[in-house]
Design an enzyme around this catalytic site. Structure first.
Site, PDB file in Angstrom:
ATOM      1  N   ASP A  26       1.333  -2.769   1.102  1.00  0.00           N
ATOM      2  CA  ASP A  26       1.272  -2.959  -0.338  1.00  0.00           C
ATOM      3  C   ASP A  26       0.251  -2.024  -0.979  1.00  0.00           C
ATOM      4  O   ASP A  26      -0.766  -1.705  -0.369  1.00  0.00           O
ATOM      5  CB  ASP A  26       0.898  -4.421  -0.632  1.00  0.00           C
ATOM      6  CG  ASP A  26       1.165  -4.806  -2.072  1.00  0.00           C
ATOM      7  OD1 ASP A  26       1.963  -4.113  -2.740  1.00  0.00           O
ATOM      8  OD2 ASP A  26       0.576  -5.795  -2.537  1.00  0.00           O
ATOM      9  N   TRP A  31      -1.896   2.957  -5.991  1.00  0.00           N
ATOM     10  CA  TRP A  31      -2.535   4.182  -5.505  1.00  0.00           C
ATOM     11  C   TRP A  31      -2.087   5.365  -6.348  1.00  0.00           C
ATOM     12  O   TRP A  31      -2.913   6.201  -6.755  1.00  0.00           O
ATOM     13  CB  TRP A  31      -2.166   4.403  -4.041  1.00  0.00           C
ATOM     14  CG  TRP A  31      -2.826   5.586  -3.402  1.00  0.00           C
ATOM     15  CD1 TRP A  31      -4.000   5.606  -2.702  1.00  0.00           C
ATOM     16  CD2 TRP A  31      -2.331   6.942  -3.394  1.00  0.00           C
ATOM     17  NE1 TRP A  31      -4.281   6.890  -2.263  1.00  0.00           N
ATOM     18  CE2 TRP A  31      -3.274   7.724  -2.675  1.00  0.00           C
ATOM     19  CE3 TRP A  31      -1.207   7.563  -3.912  1.00  0.00           C
ATOM     20  CZ2 TRP A  31      -3.101   9.081  -2.479  1.00  0.00           C
ATOM     21  CZ3 TRP A  31      -1.032   8.925  -3.734  1.00  0.00           C
ATOM     22  CH2 TRP A  31      -1.986   9.675  -3.017  1.00  0.00           C
ATOM     23  N   ASN A  74      13.221  -5.712  -3.683  1.00  0.00           N
ATOM     24  CA  ASN A  74      12.882  -4.353  -4.118  1.00  0.00           C
ATOM     25  C   ASN A  74      14.039  -3.645  -4.825  1.00  0.00           C
ATOM     26  O   ASN A  74      13.823  -2.647  -5.523  1.00  0.00           O
ATOM     27  CB  ASN A  74      12.423  -3.501  -2.936  1.00  0.00           C
ATOM     28  CG  ASN A  74      11.040  -3.862  -2.437  1.00  0.00           C
ATOM     29  OD1 ASN A  74      10.696  -3.624  -1.274  1.00  0.00           O
ATOM     30  ND2 ASN A  74      10.214  -4.456  -3.296  1.00  0.00           N
TER      31      ASN A  74
END
Length: 246
Positions: A26, A31, A74
């Site tokens: 995760d 990021w 997802n």
């Protein structure tokens, strides 16, 4: 870094290595946002983390490493991101196959693979077949997977067989993880503290480890710290501490 890694390695007992480590990878999107780039770049930069954890787990003697690569939920992400993830999956499997062979790692998968794009299914199937006889660590990719799907699929298979009464062992034998031991350790990165529909049945007694490190930054050092934490715990499986020690 090398010295720090060596110091951490000395704290790990070879007599208590988790047989099976599962990872919720995760933090790729966060990021990327910190870098000021699109989310897909976070997924691309996560490949080094996958490589580091795979090699580190194999070196420690871990028998099974399961990576939660793509969940059934997802698919609800933006189309460009899903398309990018599928392309990245195909390319990564192709690029990493020589490393898997070199390290004697067997590749397999869990989840409803039939829903993946045809080229992803083909590339995955080829890699699984080419590494089938490898005898080192088994790398399990959870693709289009969810714990609820796994349980529902197992139940449906049991119903088709005419089972009128179901034992827990019956469910074990019809999960997508049949033949794979339950995880000893779950690692989740990015500071989130939930299991997100991952291996719900299989993680009844799994030790959970959460870290603030975003997945693209996760390296062997972080893996070692997770294993050290695991080895400091007493796994009782419903028994008392005295019973375990006896």
């Amino acid at each position: 870094m090398k010295i720090e890694l060596e110091q951490l390695r000395t704290q790990i007992s070879d007599n208590n290595i988790p047989e099976h480590i599962a990872v919720i990878m995760d933090g790729n999107g966060r990021w990327a946002q910190k870098q000021g780039v699109k989310r897909i770049f976070g997924h691309q930069n996560a490949i080094e983390a996958v490589r580091s954890v795979t090699e580190g787990s194999a070196e420690l003697g871990v028998k099974y490493l399961t990576l939660y690569a793509f969940s059934t939920e997802n698919w609800d992400r933006p189309k460009y991101e899903v398309d990018g993830l599928m392309t990245l999956l195909v390319n990564t499997i192709k690029d990493e196959l020589p490393t898997l062979q070199k390290n004697n790692i067997r590749l397999t998968s869990i989840g409803d693979i039939t829903a993946l794009p045809a080229n992803a299914q083909r590339r995955l199937g080829e890699a699984i077949e080419l590494t089938r006889t490898n005898t080192g660590m088994t790398l399990v990719l959870a693709l289009n997977y969810s714990g609820k799907w796994d349980l529902a699929n197992a139940m449906n298979n049991l119903i088709k067989k005419g089972k009128s009464y179901i034992e827990p062992s019956d469910i074990d034998e019809h999960l997508s993880t049949v033949g794979i031991p339950n995880p000893d350790l779950l690692i989740r990165t990015s500071g989130e503290m939930r299991i997100s529909n991952f291996l719900l049945w299989q993680m009844a007694y799994t030790e959970l480890y959460f870290t603030e490190v975003l997945w693209p930054d996760f390296r062997m050092k972080d893996l070692y710290e997770a294993v050290i934490s695991y080895q400091k715990r007493e796994r009782r499986f419903g028994k008392t501490s005295d019973q375990v020690k006896a």
